[in-house]
Design a protein around this motif. Structure first.
Motif, PDB file in Angstrom:
ATOM      1  N   ILE A   1       0.939  -1.204   0.059  1.00 35.58           N
ATOM      2  CA  ILE A   1      -0.209   0.100   0.213  1.00 35.58           C
ATOM      3  C   ILE A   1       0.992   1.152  -0.166  1.00 35.58           C
ATOM      4  N   ALA A   2       0.508   2.244  -0.941  1.00 35.14           N
ATOM      5  CA  ALA A   2       1.573   3.406  -0.910  1.00 35.14           C
ATOM      6  C   ALA A   2       1.003   4.693  -1.286  1.00 35.14           C
ATOM      7  N   THR A   3       1.344   5.624  -0.803  1.00 33.08           N
ATOM      8  CA  THR A   3       0.833   6.808  -1.027  1.00 33.08           C
ATOM      9  C   THR A   3       1.598   7.490  -2.058  1.00 33.08           C
ATOM     10  N   GLY A   4       1.228   8.639  -2.772  1.00 38.52           N
ATOM     11  CA  GLY A   4       1.964   9.731  -4.028  1.00 38.52           C
ATOM     12  C   GLY A   4       2.678  10.525  -2.859  1.00 38.52           C
ATOM     13  N   PRO A   5       3.816  10.966  -3.591  1.00 37.22           N
ATOM     14  CA  PRO A   5       4.373  12.177  -3.028  1.00 37.22           C
ATOM     15  C   PRO A   5       4.032  13.371  -2.642  1.00 37.22           C
ATOM     16  N   LEU A   6       2.428  13.517  -2.929  1.00 40.07           N
ATOM     17  CA  LEU A   6       1.798  14.978  -2.280  1.00 40.07           C
ATOM     18  C   LEU A   6       0.645  14.816  -1.807  1.00 40.07           C
ATOM     19  N   ALA A   7       0.344  13.474  -1.186  1.00 42.59           N
ATOM     20  CA  ALA A   7      -0.838  13.153  -0.518  1.00 42.59           C
ATOM     21  C   ALA A   7      -1.247  13.898   0.492  1.00 42.59           C
TER      22      ALA A   7
ATOM     23  N   PRO B   1      -9.409   9.722   2.300  1.00 46.18           N
ATOM     24  CA  PRO B   1      -8.692  10.609   2.950  1.00 46.18           C
ATOM     25  C   PRO B   1      -7.538   9.414   3.290  1.00 46.18           C
ATOM     26  N   ALA B   2      -7.464   8.267   3.179  1.00 42.20           N
ATOM     27  CA  ALA B   2      -6.476   7.337   3.650  1.00 42.20           C
ATOM     28  C   ALA B   2      -5.262   7.565   3.487  1.00 42.20           C
ATOM     29  N   GLY B   3      -4.985   7.875   1.968  1.00 45.41           N
ATOM     30  CA  GLY B   3      -3.730   8.397   1.589  1.00 45.41           C
ATOM     31  C   GLY B   3      -3.201   9.497   1.954  1.00 45.41           C
ATOM     32  N   GLN B   4      -3.899  10.429   2.289  1.00 41.97           N
ATOM     33  CA  GLN B   4      -3.703  11.835   3.062  1.00 41.97           C
ATOM     34  C   GLN B   4      -3.141  11.574   4.278  1.00 41.97           C
ATOM     35  N   LYS B   5      -3.561  10.790   4.954  1.00 38.57           N
ATOM     36  CA  LYS B   5      -3.532  10.393   6.504  1.00 38.57           C
ATOM     37  C   LYS B   5      -1.970   9.704   6.580  1.00 38.57           C
ATOM     38  N   ILE B   6      -2.001   8.680   5.768  1.00 37.66           N
ATOM     39  CA  ILE B   6      -0.682   7.674   5.765  1.00 37.66           C
ATOM     40  C   ILE B   6       0.500   8.685   5.600  1.00 37.66           C
ATOM     41  N   ASP B   7       0.295   9.797   4.456  1.00 37.48           N
ATOM     42  CA  ASP B   7       1.521  10.456   4.274  1.00 37.48           C
ATOM     43  C   ASP B   7       1.730  11.587   5.533  1.00 37.48           C
TER      44      ASP B   7
END
Length: 1001
Positions: free
Chosen positions: A54-60, A90-96
């Motif tokens: 599971i991976a976020t983008g660099p700007l999330a 919001p999962a990606g934003q919070k993980i980042d």
């Protein structure tokens, strides 16, 4: 930033820091890289050896609009290949914001227990959660929110994931805590279930804001995009109607599936189009919401029933088509209820709609029978035998029912965009590593045409892969895609301080595809029902079209479209005339001639002389022309018994090391020299070092005068001894373009009766014309009596194709010593003129064609323009007292500075588009003038840019320059100035290893 590693066997969570320089590697690109590095492609995707990433983008974590999507990747149990599915919310934003770039889930529990992973600023932990077993997604999320602070985001699996169904989705709660966002495609929920992981709870309360390198730029970029959202028609349509806004257009084409991927007339479609749903939303208190905080597009439909009660929050076109029209159902309330049930169970609505469509065609229910669909959904929830079949997707359903019309590509259901109509998307289904996935490359541009569809698909696949790697929602794309690239560049520079070009952005997409294709090479993805025959055979109404792009041609076209795109990008770097050397002619007419000649002989091997007598003609005439240009006729004046000759090799290095080999062998055999030595200036090409290393010749390097750059003749004279076999001179040398004292070296060679090689690889085919034009160029060729051999590259200023060079000798008694002969070999008597055996007839034919076409007048005119340009550019250099030319150069020159680091000047010029070669000992910049520099206005532009560069170098923006000295690339000055040569060699070996790494696709 860190990666979180969750070991479900050991039930432990560990962290590892992301290596420096990998800030922009995220999302789909990162999942593909990790899977390639850590997972064997042949594994069972539900085994302990499989991994879920599971991976976020660099700007999330910035909450900038539309860049917070979360990617989930694994080997798919459905396609048998690599699979990426991304999701909003919001999962990606919070993980980042927790400082996490990826979560790597590996191993399996020893028993059948289920666990929950908790992530917060001060806690990464696993807890047993068997009480959640058997719960659907909404109940799971509710229990976990009740257990925590209620504002957490939950990533979970429902019944589908627990049961390891191939269509199982992974569900994320939206900003309102509803289970409405799904990574649906490819069955990744089953992989999560096989890991024993029921859910992930993400709590970013107390987490710091993500750091921004340039807050002002970041905010300015956000503001510009906000203004764009208000006015762009494409984004506005998405904001007002969401993806159902597509329905009227795609239905008119026939692309929206009806009755199991048919296109028969269907009453009531107007009830579920974008306008109808928008009207219902206004009447019932629904809304168009952003699926994640900060999104300015807000295309997620919150759908309420007739009483105003919430039903679903992600009412998308694909679900409406696959669970609606594909089953003959057009009641928006019924389809919305289907969506709610499917979301709660946790399976892919596209896959399920396709499977039920096949079941309806096989007679299990009637088309248009909503009650029949409800009953099948009950079977799925209960996990009956047929419910399990449906949960495993369309291929398994069709197989179970004995149906051979299977609407799947690579094991995955064709989504709600029919390949027979949107042919670009059809190509994507056929060629993408993701199988039938519209998010991998969807386009309705020229939907029915056959020309250019492969190229268009490739571009869309690259774009979508780039978007997925950056966490970008492609539904935020404006009418002008360049505005999107400007947005991304501004955000990246604002967060990380990294300048990134559009080409570099697309390179992220290309690298993502390379990684995925590399992984799939080790899988059996192509055997998982490769493609449905009916899309090629059944005409689709109303346009009576089929998918008619040839499979074999599609593969070939894909290859050539990739080649074309890469070639165009690379050509742009030198066509502007700002690139030193490299492309010597730059004339499209010459390139066309090379291509035509090469095509005729591309299959020919020069080794097979009896089959290709033409090559004997071409080779002998190339050698004859080279000898003519180098004044071989003068040999009879000083060595009347000698007969000049030559050999064609594969490049300058080949010519040089063959000359070293010939002299070593000649002096060993004729004089018995067992420990041969050769002497050359330190500025001579490093290929001589290679030849010395290969053939056991001791190399003695003579120093050069730092002002004139000419070899120290006293040193040469003092180091000649009984073992000396060869002196080396350059005309001109690569670093500075200056010509060694050929006449003085010749006198020494004659005096001691030893060999003397002149390296004319760079200047051999242009200096003779410079002399004829009246420039001060001393004799360097066979008019000088001590010269025994000369190398001259036909792929430089003779303008031939890359990979040809000529070494010529004063007499055949030298040339024969570079031959290899073997009369005793069982394969037959063997003779080879040089290092190589087989040689390309196409390259030799193309070189011959160029040389005989240009002739002396053609070469003279091109040389005139090059010399004039070179001396004009040198005047620009000497106009600045801070700069100093190295020696007295001609067409190729180098300059340095005693007042500042010359690499700072190079940095500035690089930003202006100039590509020079950096040099060292001393630090200098090298400019080899070629055809592209002779275009009008280039010398004047060089003069203007150089003036500004000098001013910049006096007061640079950074203390250490970015550029440095590396032959054929860009090194770093700090590396060059480091005294640990072994360390530098290790770095160079690693660099070369990287260049020669096996292809990823």
């Amino acid at each position: 930033m860190k990666n979180i590693r969750v070991n479900m066997t050991q039930l432990e969570v560990t962290t590892e820091e992301i290596p420096a320089g990998q800030e922009l590697i995220g999302g789909r690109c990162l999942t593909a890289k990790i899977l390639n590095q850590e997972v064997s492609p042949g594994i069972d995707p539900l085994s302990a050896d499989a991994k879920l990433v599971i991976a976020t983008g660099p700007l999330a974590g910035t909450n900038a609009s539309s860049v917070g999507r979360l990617t989930i990747g694994a080997k798919s149990p459905m396609t048998h290949g690599i699979k990426e599915s991304n999701v909003g919310g919001p999962a990606g934003q919070k993980i980042d914001r927790l400082g996490i770039r990826s979560i790597i889930i590996e191993g399996c529990p020893a028993d059948d227990s289920m666990y929950v992973l908790y992530l917060s600023p001060d806690n990464y932990s696993l807890e047993k959660a068997d009480d959640l077993k058997g719960l659907k997604n909404n109940d799971t999320a509710t229990r976990l929110r009740d257990k925590t602070n209620g504002k957490v985001t939950v990533v979970s699996i429902g019944l589908g994931g627990e049961r390891r169904w191939k269509s199982a989705a992974i569900t994320c709660t939206d900003k309102d805590g509803r289970c409405s966002r799904h990574a649906g495609r490819g069955g990744l929920g089953s992989v999560m279930g096989a890991k024993g992981l029921k859910a992930i709870v993400i709590d970013d309360k107390g987490a710091p804001r993500v750091p921004l390198k340039n807050k002002d730029l970041f905010r300015k970029t956000q503001k510009q995009f906000a203004e764009l959202v208000k006015t762009d028609p494409q984004i506005q349509e998405m904001s007002t109607m969401g993806t159902p806004g597509l329905i009227d257009a795609v239905r008119e084409l026939g692309s929206m599936p009806v009755f199991n991927y048919g296109s028969e007339p269907l009453e009531g479609i107007e009830n579920i189009n974008g306008e109808a749903l928008m009207k219902l939303g206004q009447e019932r208190g629904g809304s168009m919401d952003p699926c994640m905080p900060g999104c300015l597009v807000g295309c997620s439909i919150v759908f309420n029933d007739a009483d105003g009660n919430h039903v679903t929050s992600s009412y998308e076109y694909e679900t409406i088509a696959m669970m609606g029209t594909n089953l003959g159902i057009t009641d928006p309330d019924v389809v919305a209820q289907f969506d709610r049930i499917i979301d709660d169970i946790g399976i892919d609505s596209i896959e399920l709609g396709s499977a039920i469509g096949v079941a309806a065609s096989a007679g299990r229910i009637k088309m248009g029978d909503a009650d029949g669909v409800y009953k099948l959904l009950e079977e799925i929830e209960q996990g009956t035998e047929f419910g399990t079949v449906l949960g495993n997707g369309v291929v398994e359903t069709a197989t179970h029912l004995g149906v051979d019309r299977i609407p799947a590509f690579k094991g995955q259901a064709m989504p709600a965009h029919d390949a027979r109509v949107t042919k670009t998307t059809g190509v994507t289904y056929f060629t993408s590593p993701q199988g039938a996935d519209h998010t991998a490359g969807l386009s309705y541009e020229d939907p029915l045409g056959t020309e250019g569809q492969v190229d268009r698909s490739l571009k869309m696949q690259i774009f979508c892969a780039m978007a997925d790697a950056l966490g970008l929602c492609i539904l935020a794309a404006p009418s002008d895609p360049t505005r999107l690239l400007v947005y991304l560049r501004g955000l990246i520079k604002g967060r990380y301080g990294i300048n990134i070009s559009a080409n570099q952005l697309f390179e992220i997409g290309k690298e993502t595809l390379r990684q995925e294709l590399k992984f799939n090479q080790g899988t059996d993805i192509e055997t998982a029902h490769a493609y449905p025959n009916f899309v090629r055979e059944e005409k689709l109404a109303p346009l009576s079209t089929v998918f008619d792009i040839d499979q074999e041609g599609m593969d070939h076209d894909l290859i050539f479209s990739q080649l074309k795109e890469m070639a165009q990008e690379e050509d742009a770097k030198w066509k502007n005339g700002k690139c030193s050397g490299t492309m010597y002619g730059g004339d499209p007419k010459i390139f066309e001639m090379i291509g035509r000649a090469f095509e005729l002989y591309t299959h020919v091997n020069v080794l097979q002389r009896d089959l290709c007598p033409s090559q004997t003609k071409f080779e002998s005439e190339i050698i004859a022309m080279t000898l003519d240009f180098l004044n071989a006729r003068a040999v009879k004046d000083h060595h009347p018994q000698d007969k000049p000759c030559g050999v064609i090799g594969t490049g300058g290095t080949d010519s040089i090391i063959c000359a070293v080999l010939a002299h070593r062998n000649k002096f060993r055999d004729e004089r018995g020299i067992a420990r041969p030595e050769m002497i050359m200036a330190h500025t001579a090409h490093t290929a001589f070092r290679k030849g010395a290393q290969y053939f056991g010749v001791k190399l003695i390097e003579a120093p050069v005068d730092p002002q004139t750059t000419l070899v120290d003749m006293d040193f040469v004279r003092d180091h000649i001894n009984d073992n000396t076999i060869l002196l080396v001179g350059s005309a001109g040398n690569y670093p500075y373009g200056t010509i060694d004292p050929i006449d003085e070296l010749s006198d020494l060679a004659l005096k001691h009766d030893i060999g003397f090689h002149v390296d004319g690889c760079l200047g051999g085919f242009i200096l003779p014309w410079g002399e004829q034009l009246g420039y001060d160029i001393p004799p360097f060729d066979f008019r000088v009596p001590g010269v025994t051999s000369i190398s001259a590259d036909t792929h430089k200023y003779a303008y031939g194709p890359k990979g040809t060079s000529v070494v010529v000798y004063r007499d055949k008694s030298f040339r024969k010593y570079q031959y290899t002969t073997n009369p005793e070999w069982v394969g037959g008597t063997y003779v080879s003129p040089g290092i190589g055996g087989s040689r390309s007839g196409g390259i030799i034919a193309a070189t011959w064609a160029v040389m005989v076409t240009l002739g002396k007048e053609g070469y003279l005119e091109r040389a005139r323009r090059i010399f004039e340009t070179a001396f004009t550019m040198q005047k620009s250099v000497t106009r600045h007292p801070e700069l100093r030319l190295m020696g007295s150069p001609t067409f190729c020159f180098s300059f340095t500075s005693n007042e500042f680091d010359i690499y700072h000047l190079n940095d500035f010029m690089k930003d202006r588009g100039w590509r020079f070669n950096g040099q060292q000992y001393p630090s200098a910049i090298h400019m080899c003038v070629t055809g592209p520099q002779t275009q009008p206005g280039l010398p004047e532009e060089f003069d203007r840019d150089l003036t500004e560069a000098v001013a910049y170098a006096k007061n640079p923006a950074r203390s250490i320059a970015k550029s440095g000295a590396m032959y054929g690339g860009q090194g770093s000055k700090s590396m060059v100035e480091h005294n640990d040569m072994e360390m530098i060699r290790d770095i160079m070996i690693e660099y070369q290893d990287d260049c020669l790494e096996q292809p990823d696709d």
